[in-house]
Design an enzyme around this catalytic site. Structure first.
Site, PDB file in Angstrom:
ATOM      1  N   CYS A  69      85.751  68.032  -3.841  1.00  0.00           N
ATOM      2  CA  CYS A  69      87.108  67.510  -3.911  1.00  0.00           C
ATOM      3  C   CYS A  69      87.992  68.392  -4.773  1.00  0.00           C
ATOM      4  O   CYS A  69      87.510  69.209  -5.557  1.00  0.00           O
ATOM      5  CB  CYS A  69      87.129  66.063  -4.392  1.00  0.00           C
ATOM      6  SG  CYS A  69      86.591  65.749  -6.060  1.00  0.00           S
ATOM      7  N   CYS A  70      89.306  68.237  -4.558  1.00  0.00           N
ATOM      8  CA  CYS A  70      90.320  68.991  -5.282  1.00  0.00           C
ATOM      9  C   CYS A  70      90.174  70.484  -4.978  1.00  0.00           C
ATOM     10  O   CYS A  70      90.193  70.893  -3.829  1.00  0.00           O
ATOM     11  CB  CYS A  70      90.218  68.674  -6.775  1.00  0.00           C
ATOM     12  SG  CYS A  70      91.635  69.204  -7.754  1.00  0.00           S
ATOM     13  N   ILE A  71      89.952  71.323  -5.981  1.00  0.00           N
ATOM     14  CA  ILE A  71      89.841  72.774  -5.781  1.00  0.00           C
ATOM     15  C   ILE A  71      88.431  73.199  -5.373  1.00  0.00           C
ATOM     16  O   ILE A  71      88.226  74.309  -4.872  1.00  0.00           O
ATOM     17  CB  ILE A  71      90.279  73.527  -7.065  1.00  0.00           C
ATOM     18  CG1 ILE A  71      90.456  75.030  -6.827  1.00  0.00           C
ATOM     19  CG2 ILE A  71      89.295  73.268  -8.204  1.00  0.00           C
ATOM     20  CD1 ILE A  71      91.537  75.398  -5.833  1.00  0.00           C
ATOM     21  N   PRO A  80      86.549  72.715  -2.802  1.00  0.00           N
ATOM     22  CA  PRO A  80      86.295  73.237  -1.456  1.00  0.00           C
ATOM     23  C   PRO A  80      86.408  74.762  -1.341  1.00  0.00           C
ATOM     24  O   PRO A  80      85.876  75.343  -0.395  1.00  0.00           O
ATOM     25  CB  PRO A  80      87.361  72.536  -0.604  1.00  0.00           C
ATOM     26  CG  PRO A  80      87.556  71.225  -1.277  1.00  0.00           C
ATOM     27  CD  PRO A  80      87.478  71.564  -2.752  1.00  0.00           C
ATOM     28  N   THR A  91      87.929  66.310   0.170  1.00  0.00           N
ATOM     29  CA  THR A  91      89.129  65.504  -0.033  1.00  0.00           C
ATOM     30  C   THR A  91      89.985  66.172  -1.098  1.00  0.00           C
ATOM     31  O   THR A  91      89.470  66.885  -1.970  1.00  0.00           O
ATOM     32  CB  THR A  91      88.763  64.054  -0.434  1.00  0.00           C
ATOM     33  OG1 THR A  91      89.934  63.240  -0.385  1.00  0.00           O
ATOM     34  CG2 THR A  91      88.153  63.979  -1.814  1.00  0.00           C
TER      35      THR A  91
END
Length: 224
Positions: free
Chosen positions: A135-137, A139, A197
């Protein structure tokens, strides 16, 4: 039996470690779904330490494992000792520590490298066809390691609500497919068993972040 999920942290705090609300949401949703979280972090120095009251780096030096133990309430393991055989899934919350401590994305963008223990863990779960939640950065780690994968960091057009949207283009340049999504949604790449996400890539109320992380956790457990 309860599903066992490795949660990899990057320190403690938005600006130099794991984003605490995201990490807490992961642990809460895993608990709610009856899964057992096992928290790991690499035993390495942080890139730097940031005074979160001022938003400025300080001359301190801190260790990623030691700082992550704050979130894990002391119940943490060295990432180098992770054994994929005994685990069902892997989840990595966001925060700038992902881009500073788990990789060099913060300074090198798409030309970054990923910390050895982190890359080894991601590749081990991927090779075992076990799901990975990001999630957030975080990925960007998948984008760097698994060319051709599908991920989301939210939207690809920069605006006040989506201040980090240019990340999507950098990920596309690495050869992955970015899928636009809303903060309460999660994207599933069934072929690579990746669930992503956007979380705090979006300027959104914290309960929306919590809901999106919950969707990601549930999809990871569904695939496990």
């Amino acid at each position: 039996m309860a599903k066992r999920v490795a949660v990899v942290l990057a320190g403690c705090g938005l600006l130099d470690g794991s984003e605490i609300h995201e990490a807490s949401a992961v642990l809460v949703h895993l608990s709610r779904e009856g899964a057992q979280a096992e928290v790991y972090a690499p035993n390495i120095p942080q890139m730097h330490v940031v005074d979160h009251a001022k938003g400025q780096p300080t001359p301190e030096q801190r260790n990623v494992l030691v700082e992550s133990a704050r979130i894990a309430r002391g119940n943490i393991k060295d990432l180098a000792k992770l054994d994929v055989k005994g685990l069902d899934a892997l989840i990595i919350p966001g925060g700038f520590g992902v881009a500073k401590n788990l990789s060099t994305w913060a300074t090198q963008g798409k030309n970054c490298s990923v910390a050895k223990e982190v890359e080894d863990a991601l590749r081990a779960f991927h090779a075992a066809h076990k799901p990975i939640g990001l999630c957030c950065i975080s990925p960007v780690l998948a984008a760097k390691i698994f060319p051709g994968c599908e991920v989301t960091v939210g939207q690809d057009t920069e605006c006040e609500q989506w201040p980090y949207a240019k990340t999507a283009e950098a990920m596309r340049e690495l050869g992955c497919r970015h899928v636009n999504s809303q903060v309460t949604e999660a994207h599933v790449d069934a072929r690579n068993r990746l669930v992503t996400t956007s979380a705090f890539m979006c300027n959104a109320p914290v309960h929306h972040i919590h809901d999106g992380v919950g969707k990601m956790v549930r999809e990871v457990l569904r695939l496990a």
